[in-house]
Design a protein around this motif. Structure first.
Motif, PDB file in Angstrom:
ATOM      1  N   GLU A 126     -14.681 -11.759  17.267  1.00  0.00           N
ATOM      2  CA  GLU A 126     -13.393 -11.607  17.920  1.00  0.00           C
ATOM      3  C   GLU A 126     -12.756 -10.293  17.468  1.00  0.00           C
ATOM      4  O   GLU A 126     -13.008  -9.830  16.351  1.00  0.00           O
ATOM      5  N   PRO A 127     -11.939  -9.667  18.320  1.00  0.00           N
ATOM      6  CA  PRO A 127     -11.432  -8.323  18.014  1.00  0.00           C
ATOM      7  C   PRO A 127     -10.725  -8.205  16.673  1.00  0.00           C
ATOM      8  O   PRO A 127     -10.909  -7.213  15.957  1.00  0.00           O
ATOM      9  N   ARG A 128      -9.914  -9.194  16.310  1.00  0.00           N
ATOM     10  CA  ARG A 128      -9.160  -9.071  15.061  1.00  0.00           C
ATOM     11  C   ARG A 128     -10.051  -9.144  13.831  1.00  0.00           C
ATOM     12  O   ARG A 128      -9.609  -8.790  12.728  1.00  0.00           O
ATOM     13  N   ARG A 129     -11.282  -9.589  13.991  1.00  0.00           N
ATOM     14  CA  ARG A 129     -12.171  -9.675  12.828  1.00  0.00           C
ATOM     15  C   ARG A 129     -12.495  -8.292  12.256  1.00  0.00           C
ATOM     16  O   ARG A 129     -12.747  -8.163  11.061  1.00  0.00           O
ATOM     17  N   VAL A 130     -12.520  -7.275  13.113  1.00  0.00           N
ATOM     18  CA  VAL A 130     -12.912  -5.943  12.656  1.00  0.00           C
ATOM     19  C   VAL A 130     -11.697  -5.079  12.350  1.00  0.00           C
ATOM     20  O   VAL A 130     -11.818  -3.876  12.162  1.00  0.00           O
ATOM     21  N   THR A 131     -10.518  -5.683  12.303  1.00  0.00           N
ATOM     22  CA  THR A 131      -9.309  -4.951  11.955  1.00  0.00           C
ATOM     23  C   THR A 131      -8.750  -5.479  10.643  1.00  0.00           C
ATOM     24  O   THR A 131      -8.898  -6.657  10.310  1.00  0.00           O
ATOM     25  N   VAL A 132      -8.100  -4.586   9.904  1.00  0.00           N
ATOM     26  CA  VAL A 132      -7.480  -4.944   8.630  1.00  0.00           C
ATOM     27  C   VAL A 132      -6.036  -4.475   8.675  1.00  0.00           C
ATOM     28  O   VAL A 132      -5.763  -3.294   8.931  1.00  0.00           O
ATOM     29  N   SER A 133      -5.103  -5.364   8.442  1.00  0.00           N
ATOM     30  CA  SER A 133      -3.686  -5.029   8.496  1.00  0.00           C
ATOM     31  C   SER A 133      -3.330  -3.986   7.443  1.00  0.00           C
ATOM     32  O   SER A 133      -3.655  -4.151   6.254  1.00  0.00           O
ATOM     33  N   THR A 150     -28.459  -5.672   6.041  1.00  0.00           N
ATOM     34  CA  THR A 150     -27.442  -5.019   6.858  1.00  0.00           C
ATOM     35  C   THR A 150     -26.147  -5.805   6.875  1.00  0.00           C
ATOM     36  O   THR A 150     -25.057  -5.249   6.666  1.00  0.00           O
ATOM     37  N   ARG A 151     -26.232  -7.092   7.107  1.00  0.00           N
ATOM     38  CA  ARG A 151     -25.007  -7.891   7.155  1.00  0.00           C
ATOM     39  C   ARG A 151     -24.380  -8.022   5.775  1.00  0.00           C
ATOM     40  O   ARG A 151     -23.143  -8.078   5.651  1.00  0.00           O
ATOM     41  N   GLY A 152     -25.186  -8.093   4.752  1.00  0.00           N
ATOM     42  CA  GLY A 152     -24.637  -8.117   3.402  1.00  0.00           C
ATOM     43  C   GLY A 152     -23.893  -6.838   3.075  1.00  0.00           C
ATOM     44  O   GLY A 152     -22.831  -6.862   2.438  1.00  0.00           O
ATOM     45  N   TYR A 153     -24.447  -5.717   3.518  1.00  0.00           N
ATOM     46  CA  TYR A 153     -23.759  -4.446   3.289  1.00  0.00           C
ATOM     47  C   TYR A 153     -22.406  -4.418   3.986  1.00  0.00           C
ATOM     48  O   TYR A 153     -21.398  -3.990   3.405  1.00  0.00           O
ATOM     49  N   HIS A 154     -22.351  -4.858   5.245  1.00  0.00           N
ATOM     50  CA  HIS A 154     -21.088  -4.828   5.986  1.00  0.00           C
ATOM     51  C   HIS A 154     -20.038  -5.721   5.330  1.00  0.00           C
ATOM     52  O   HIS A 154     -18.866  -5.344   5.233  1.00  0.00           O
ATOM     53  N   LEU A 155     -20.456  -6.899   4.872  1.00  0.00           N
ATOM     54  CA  LEU A 155     -19.492  -7.778   4.208  1.00  0.00           C
ATOM     55  C   LEU A 155     -18.958  -7.146   2.929  1.00  0.00           C
ATOM     56  O   LEU A 155     -17.776  -7.271   2.593  1.00  0.00           O
ATOM     57  N   VAL A 176     -15.422 -12.927   9.351  1.00  0.00           N
ATOM     58  CA  VAL A 176     -16.601 -12.308   9.944  1.00  0.00           C
ATOM     59  C   VAL A 176     -17.834 -13.174   9.699  1.00  0.00           C
ATOM     60  O   VAL A 176     -18.628 -13.418  10.614  1.00  0.00           O
ATOM     61  N   ALA A 177     -18.007 -13.641   8.475  1.00  0.00           N
ATOM     62  CA  ALA A 177     -19.155 -14.498   8.160  1.00  0.00           C
ATOM     63  C   ALA A 177     -19.111 -15.788   8.981  1.00  0.00           C
ATOM     64  O   ALA A 177     -20.147 -16.285   9.447  1.00  0.00           O
ATOM     65  N   ALA A 178     -17.909 -16.333   9.189  1.00  0.00           N
ATOM     66  CA  ALA A 178     -17.783 -17.558   9.990  1.00  0.00           C
ATOM     67  C   ALA A 178     -18.174 -17.307  11.444  1.00  0.00           C
ATOM     68  O   ALA A 178     -18.836 -18.142  12.073  1.00  0.00           O
ATOM     69  N   ASP A 179     -17.767 -16.157  11.994  1.00  0.00           N
ATOM     70  CA  ASP A 179     -18.156 -15.822  13.370  1.00  0.00           C
ATOM     71  C   ASP A 179     -19.661 -15.653  13.492  1.00  0.00           C
ATOM     72  O   ASP A 179     -20.262 -16.052  14.496  1.00  0.00           O
ATOM     73  N   TRP A 180     -20.280 -15.060  12.499  1.00  0.00           N
ATOM     74  CA  TRP A 180     -21.744 -14.924  12.527  1.00  0.00           C
ATOM     75  C   TRP A 180     -22.418 -16.294  12.508  1.00  0.00           C
ATOM     76  O   TRP A 180     -23.395 -16.534  13.228  1.00  0.00           O
ATOM     77  N   LEU A 181     -21.897 -17.196  11.703  1.00  0.00           N
ATOM     78  CA  LEU A 181     -22.472 -18.538  11.622  1.00  0.00           C
ATOM     79  C   LEU A 181     -22.304 -19.274  12.949  1.00  0.00           C
ATOM     80  O   LEU A 181     -23.247 -19.908  13.449  1.00  0.00           O
ATOM     81  N   LEU A 182     -21.120 -19.177  13.551  1.00  0.00           N
ATOM     82  CA  LEU A 182     -20.886 -19.847  14.834  1.00  0.00           C
ATOM     83  C   LEU A 182     -21.761 -19.256  15.934  1.00  0.00           C
ATOM     84  O   LEU A 182     -22.254 -19.991  16.802  1.00  0.00           O
ATOM     85  N   ASP A 183     -21.967 -17.963  15.903  1.00  0.00           N
ATOM     86  CA  ASP A 183     -22.808 -17.336  16.920  1.00  0.00           C
ATOM     87  C   ASP A 183     -24.257 -17.798  16.805  1.00  0.00           C
ATOM     88  O   ASP A 183     -24.979 -17.828  17.802  1.00  0.00           O
ATOM     89  N   ALA A 184     -24.658 -18.141  15.592  1.00  0.00           N
ATOM     90  CA  ALA A 184     -26.044 -18.578  15.398  1.00  0.00           C
ATOM     91  C   ALA A 184     -26.294 -19.984  15.924  1.00  0.00           C
ATOM     92  O   ALA A 184     -27.433 -20.330  16.253  1.00  0.00           O
ATOM     93  N   VAL A 185     -25.240 -20.807  16.032  1.00  0.00           N
ATOM     94  CA  VAL A 185     -25.445 -22.200  16.424  1.00  0.00           C
ATOM     95  C   VAL A 185     -24.791 -22.558  17.754  1.00  0.00           C
ATOM     96  O   VAL A 185     -25.091 -23.619  18.322  1.00  0.00           O
TER      97      VAL A 185
END
Length: 628
Positions: A56-63, A380-385, A395-404
Motif C-alpha cells: 500500500e502507498p503509505r508503506r513506503v513513506t515515513v512521516s 534483498t528483502r532483508g536489506y530493504h527492511l 511492509v513485512a506484513a504486506d509481503w506476508l499477505l501477498d504471499a497467501v
C-alpha cells in the motif's frame, strides 16, 4: 546568544539523513528547518511494489514530523536562494510565499526525470519517480486489462495488454518484472479472460540489462525476465511515440497504450540557478561536501558532484545509497562547522548490490558473493527492511499477505494521466487543475512543463468518433482531461457536472446546469458570438535547457478549432513573481551571489538527432544499488 539556524532543502535520502544526524548531534542547540514539498520521506526502491499492488502507498513513506521530532518542517518548494542574504525563498502548497534565513544551508534537492528530444515521448510517456506516478501506473495497468477483456477487436485487446518500459536499469528492470507478475495475476483463473496474454517489453540501447552491474547479475536478471515472459530487447529503444503505439529504433512498430519512461534522472535545476561551479548540472563540492568559497553552503545527494576518493578524478554516481551516506556525513560536517564534533571526508566501500525481480526471485551479490533465486530474494528483502527508517512491520506484513492472498486489482482513480506529466520538475507532487497562477503545485507545473495549456489540451483530447485509439500513456475513457487550456478539468464526465470545454465558447446545451464554456484557448470564459475575443490570462510556461538550446516536444495533433477564434489582443499576462514584479526570463541571472530557481520549463535535454536511440540509463535512485 541565539541558536544557529540550519536550513535543509529537500527530504530525500540525503536531506532526511542529514536532518536526522543533525538532530541527534546538536541536541536542540541549533534550530533545524527542513523545507520539502511533502510531509514524508519516500523509500524509492519499493515503489515498483506499490505499482504492482504488493504494498500500500503509505508503506513506503515515513512521516517527517513523526520521526524528526526536533526538526521544524516547512511545506513548500524552494524558488530562489539568496546566497549573500543567507535566505531561502519558497512557495507553500496553498500559494503562500515565505523566506527562511539561515546560518548554514544544506542543498539536497535531489533529481528529476531526464527527458530526451524524442517525438511524442513528452505527450505519451509517464515517468516513475514519485508516489503519484506509481499510483497512476497501478490504476492505468488495471484499467487496460479490464478494457482489453471487453474489447471486441483482437487488435485493440492486444494493444491494451502490451506494456512498454524504456530503460533496463534498476528501476526499469524492477518495474517490468513486477508488472508482468501483476498482469498475469489479473488474467489467471479468470473465466472471462481466458486467452488474454499480457505482454511486457523492456527496451534499452545497452547490450544487456542492468549494465551497471557485473555480467553474472545481469545474466541472472535477464534469465528471470525471459522465463517470466518479458520481451527483453537490448540494443533497441524508442524512436517515436504515437497515439497508437511506439516506433522502435529498429523500425518496428509496437501497438500499445502504455509507455513507462525509466531512462535516468538529472539534477534538480535549483542547483544550477546558484551560478556556482557545476559538473553536469551538479553543484561542485569538496570531499567534506562543502561548496568552495562558501563556508555556509553544503550540498549532498544527486544535487552535488562529490569527489570519489576511491576513484581519483571521478565523482560519486547519483544513487540513493550514496545520497543516504552523504546525508550522514554532511550532517556531521555542518555540526562540526558550528563547533560540535569533527568534520570528516566522504568515503564509501562497496558491499554489493540487490535487485528485486518479484515473487521470490532477485539478483544480489552481498560482499561480492553472487546469489540468485530464493536466497537472493531473502537477502534483498532483508536489506530493504534494514535500510528503511520506518514502517518495517507494516511492509513485512504486506509481503506476508501477498504471499497467501490474491492481490486486489481495482482502480481508485485518485491520480489521472494529466496530473503526472513526464516533463515535470516536481514528480513528488500530482498536478492540480486551476492552480497554475498560485500555489506551489501550480508554480511547480509552471516551472516543469514544456508545453502550453493549449498543447496539453491537444495531447490529451480524445480523437473523436471514428478516430484512432487513445494515445499511448494518455487519458483513458472516463478520465477528465484536466490540462485543457485554462487549467480546469472537463466536467462532462459521468457525474452530471456541466461540460465546460465545448468548442465555440457557447454554453453546453444538453448538460445539466448549462454552464458556459470556460476553458477556450484564451484561458477565460468565451464571450459568445459578437462579444469580442476571449482574453488570455493563463501563464505561458517558459523553457530552459541544460543544453545549448531548449527543445520543445512537438505537437502531434492540430487544433481542430484553429482559426475559428480571433487572437487575444495584447501581450499574454504572466503571474507575478515572489517580489510582485514580472517573472524573470529563463536563464536570466539574478546578480552575484543570488540563486533564483529558473522556470521549470522544457527539461534539460541532450541534443542528439531526434532519430537517435536513447542512451542507457546511467544512474539509479535505488539505495540498494551502488555503494554501501
Amino acid at each position: 546568544m541565539s541558536r544557529p539556524r540550519i536550513v535543509i532543502v529537500g527530504a530525500g535520502f540525503a536531506g532526511y539523513r542529514a536532518a536526522r544526524s543533525l538532530s541527534r548531534i546538536t541536541r536542540r542547540h541549533a534550530d533545524i528547518t527542513l523545507l520539502n514539498p511533502t510531509d514524508y520521506f519516500l523509500y524509492l526502491p519499493l515503489l515498483p511494489q506499490v505499482a504492482a499492488g504488493i504494498l500500500e502507498p503509505r508503506r513506503v513513506t515515513v512521516s517527517l514530523s513523526g520521526t524528526l521530532r526536533h526538526v521544524r518542517l516547512v511545506l513548500g518548494e524552494a524558488d530562489a536562494i539568496d546566497l549573500d542574504g543567507h535566505t531561502v525563498h519558497y512557495t507553500g502548497p496553498e500559494g503562500d510565499v515565505g523566506a527562511l534565513p539561515y546560518d548554514r544551508l544544506i542543498l539536497a534537492a535531489g533529481s528529476v526525470n531526464k527527458l530526451l528530444p524524442i517525438p511524442g515521448v513528452a505527450e505519451h510517456a509517464h515517468g516513475f519517480r514519485g508516489l503519484p506516478e506509481a499510483l497512476y501506473l497501478r490504476d492505468h495497468v488495471t484499467r487496460q486489462v479490464e478494457l482489453a477483456a471487453t474489447a471486441d477487436d483482437p487488435k485493440s485487446c492486444g494493444a491494451r495488454c502490451t506494456f512498454v518500459v524504456v530503460g533496463a536499469g534498476y528501476t526499469g528492470t524492477e518495474v517490468a518484472a513486477q508488472g508482468q507478475l501483476f498482469t498475469d495475476s489479473q488474467v489467471r483463473k479468470h473465466p472471462l479472460r481466458t486467452g488474454m496474454r499480457p505482454r511486457w517489453l523492456l527496451l534499452d540501447i545497452a547490450d544487456r540489462v542492468l549494465p551497471e552491474l557485473d555480467e553474472r547479475l545481469s545474466r541472472t536478471a535477464d534469465r528471470v525476465l525471459r522465463q517470466r515472459g518479458v520481451d527483453v530487447r537490448t540494443g533497441t529503444s524508442v524512436k517515436e511515440a504515437t497515439h497508437n503505439g511506439v516506433v522502435l529504433s529498429d523500425g518496428s512498430f509496437v501497438d500499445t497504450r502504455t509507455l513507462v519512461w525509466c531512462v535516468g534522472v538529472r539534477p534538480d535545476p535549483l542547483a544550477e540557478s546558484l551560478e556556482l561551479p557545476m559538473e553536469k548540472g551538479r553543484l561542485l563540492v569538496d570531499p567534506h561536501l562543502q561548496v568552495p568559497g562558501r563556508p555556509e553552503l553544503f550540498a549532498a545527494g544527486d544535487a552535488a558532484a562529490v569527489p570519489d576518493l576511491e576513484k581519483p578524478g571521478e565523482y560519486t554516481p547519483m544513487t540513493a545509497q550514496h545520497a543516504w551516506r552523504q546525508g550522514r556525513t554532511v550532517g556531521q560536517n555542518v555540526a562540526a562547522s558550528l563547533g560540535m564534533g569533527e568534520r570528516r571526508a566522504y568515503r564509501h566501500r562497496d558491499l554489493g548490490f540487490v535487485v528485486d525481480l518479484g515473487g521470490v526471485k532477485a539478483a544480489a551479490n552481498p560482499l561480492g558473493v553472487p546469489l540468485s533465486g530464493v536466497a537472493a530474494g531473502a537477502v534483498t528483502r532483508g536489506y530493504h527492511l534494514a535500510a528503511m527508517p520506518g514502517n518495517r512491520v507494516r511492509v513485512a506484513a504486506d509481503w506476508l499477505l501477498d504471499a497467501v492472498l490474491p492481490r486486489q486489482a481495482v482502480q481508485l482513480g485518485l491520480v489521472r494521466s494529466w496530473s503526472v506529466p513526464l516533463d515535470t520538475a516536481s514528480p513528488e507532487l500530482a498536478r492540480v487543475p486551476g492552480r497554475s497562477d498560485t500555489g506551489a503545485q501550480g508554480k511547480g507545473d509552471e516551472r516543469g512543463q514544456s508545453r502550453t495549456g493549449a498543447q496539453d489540451a491537444v495531447a490529451e483530447a480524445p480523437t473523436g468518433s471514428g478516430g484512432a485509439e487513445p494515445a499511448a500513456g494518455s487519458r483513458e475513457p472516463g478520465e477528465a482531461p484536466g490540462n485543457q487550456p485554462g487549467g480546469e478539468p472537463a466536467k462532462n464526465q459521468p457525474g452530471g457536472e456541466p461540460a465546460k470545454n465545448q468548442p465555440g465558447g457557447e454554453p453546453a446545451k444538453n448538460q445539466p446546469g448549462g454552464e458556459p464554456a470556460k476553458n477556450q484557448p484564451g484561458g477565460e470564459p468565451a464571450k459568445g458570438p459578437g462579444q469580442g475575443p476571449a482574453t488570455a490570462t493563463g501563464p505561458v510556461e517558459g523553457g530552459r535547457a541544460d543544453g545549448p538550446e531548449a527543445t520543445e516536444p512537438p505537437d502531434p495533433v492540430q487544433d481542430p478549432d484553429a482559426g475559428k477564434h480571433p487572437e487575444p489582443p495584447g501581450p499574454v499576462k504572466r503571474p507575478n513573481s515572489r517580489a510582485g514584479g514580472s517573472e524573470p526570463s529563463p536563464g536570466a541571472g539574478t546578480g552575484t551571489g543570488t540563486g533564483g530557481r529558473p522556470p521549470r520549463g522544457t527539461p534539460a535535454v541532450h541534443k542528439p538527432h531526434p532519430d537517435a536511440p536513447i542512451a542507457p540509463e546511467p544512474r539509479s535512485q535505488h539505495p540498494s544499488k551502488g555503494d554501501s
